[in-house]
Design an enzyme around this catalytic site. Structure first.
Site, mmCIF file in Angstrom:
data_model
loop_
_atom_site.group_PDB
_atom_site.id
_atom_site.type_symbol
_atom_site.label_atom_id
_atom_site.label_comp_id
_atom_site.label_asym_id
_atom_site.label_seq_id
_atom_site.Cartn_x
_atom_site.Cartn_y
_atom_site.Cartn_z
ATOM 1 N N ASP A 68 58.528 -55.607 105.650
ATOM 2 C CA ASP A 68 58.098 -54.647 106.752
ATOM 3 C C ASP A 68 56.312 -55.763 107.228
ATOM 4 O O ASP A 68 56.049 -56.097 106.617
ATOM 5 C CB ASP A 68 57.980 -53.475 106.449
ATOM 6 C CG ASP A 68 57.507 -52.651 107.411
ATOM 7 O OD1 ASP A 68 57.795 -52.832 108.472
ATOM 8 O OD2 ASP A 68 56.110 -52.181 107.664
ATOM 9 N N TYR B 264 71.226 -65.449 108.216
ATOM 10 C CA TYR B 264 70.720 -65.543 109.599
ATOM 11 C C TYR B 264 71.304 -64.020 109.900
ATOM 12 O O TYR B 264 70.887 -63.327 110.796
ATOM 13 C CB TYR B 264 71.479 -66.242 110.586
ATOM 14 C CG TYR B 264 73.035 -65.823 110.551
ATOM 15 C CD1 TYR B 264 73.877 -65.002 110.796
ATOM 16 C CD2 TYR B 264 73.694 -66.769 109.795
ATOM 17 C CE1 TYR B 264 75.844 -65.497 110.677
ATOM 18 C CE2 TYR B 264 75.667 -67.112 109.559
ATOM 19 C CZ TYR B 264 76.133 -65.896 109.417
ATOM 20 O OH TYR B 264 77.243 -65.809 109.687
ATOM 21 N N ASP C 109 56.825 -48.660 103.603
ATOM 22 C CA ASP C 109 57.773 -48.396 104.748
ATOM 23 C C ASP C 109 58.705 -49.560 104.115
ATOM 24 O O ASP C 109 59.735 -48.628 104.309
ATOM 25 C CB ASP C 109 57.265 -49.004 106.008
ATOM 26 C CG ASP C 109 56.047 -48.006 106.695
ATOM 27 O OD1 ASP C 109 56.020 -47.282 107.084
ATOM 28 O OD2 ASP C 109 55.717 -48.574 108.155
#
EC number: 3.1.15.-
Length: 181
Positions: A12, A129, A163
């Site tokens: 985060d 990816y 978070d």
């Protein structure tokens, strides 16, 4: 501790805004879970130094939120720039997950990845990816099973490590109540 290709990297960022062409990263945190969402390790939580001029560009929401949490003061006091924060994070991750194996995990993680691509490209390239975005499940639950949405409440501290922990817990909640594994 050993690098395991099935471990998941959760990340985060807190930023000065949402536009990577204008705004900057001011906090980064990572943690690693196993495939069953058990937290194995928490990485460093780093306030990334930005100039007073850069901080002055924040909108009212960011000023209020990041001042109330103490992040603005930690950013001003920090001696770590983007590159130092990137290297410290990579040093931690290499202990737990081989390069290119973990999707980037989090909530609305595409936004974070845009900032990593611009300001921490070596870290961005460390991820597979693919994305593991908890907000996708939230959006699907909102449409297909809205009655479960009130069962998980976030504290919304807008502090990076808090978070991430909430994102892991939220995914575990959806696994139990929505996916039902």
């Amino acid at each position: 501790m050993s690098a395991n290709e099935n471990n998941l990297i959760w990340i985060d960022l807190e930023m000065t805004g949402l536009d990577p062409e204008r705004d900057r990263i001011i906090e980064i945190a990572t943690l690693v879970t196993d495939a069953n969402l058990n937290i194995l390790a928490e990485g460093p939580t780093i306030a990334v130094h930005q100039s007073d001029e850069q901080l002055a560009l924040m909108d009212d929401w960011n000023v209020r939120t990041h001042t109330a949490s103490g992040l603005v003061e930690r950013v001003k006091a920090s001696t770590m720039g983007d590159r130092e924060a990137e290297l410290a994070t990579l040093e931690f991750l290499k202990q737990w997950v081989p390069a290119g194996k973990s999707p980037i995990c989090g909530n609305s993680i595409g936004q974070d990845r845009r900032f990593l691509f611009k300001y921490m490209p070596e870290l961005e390239a460390y991820f597979h990816y693919r994305y593991l975005d908890v907000s996708t499940l939230k959006e699907l639950a909102r449409r297909w099973k809205p009655e479960i949405l009130d069962g998980f409440t976030k504290q919304g501290t807008h502090q990076a490590m808090d978070d991430i922990r909430e994102s892991v817990a939220e995914l575990a909640y959806y696994r139990e109540h929505f996916i039902k594994l």
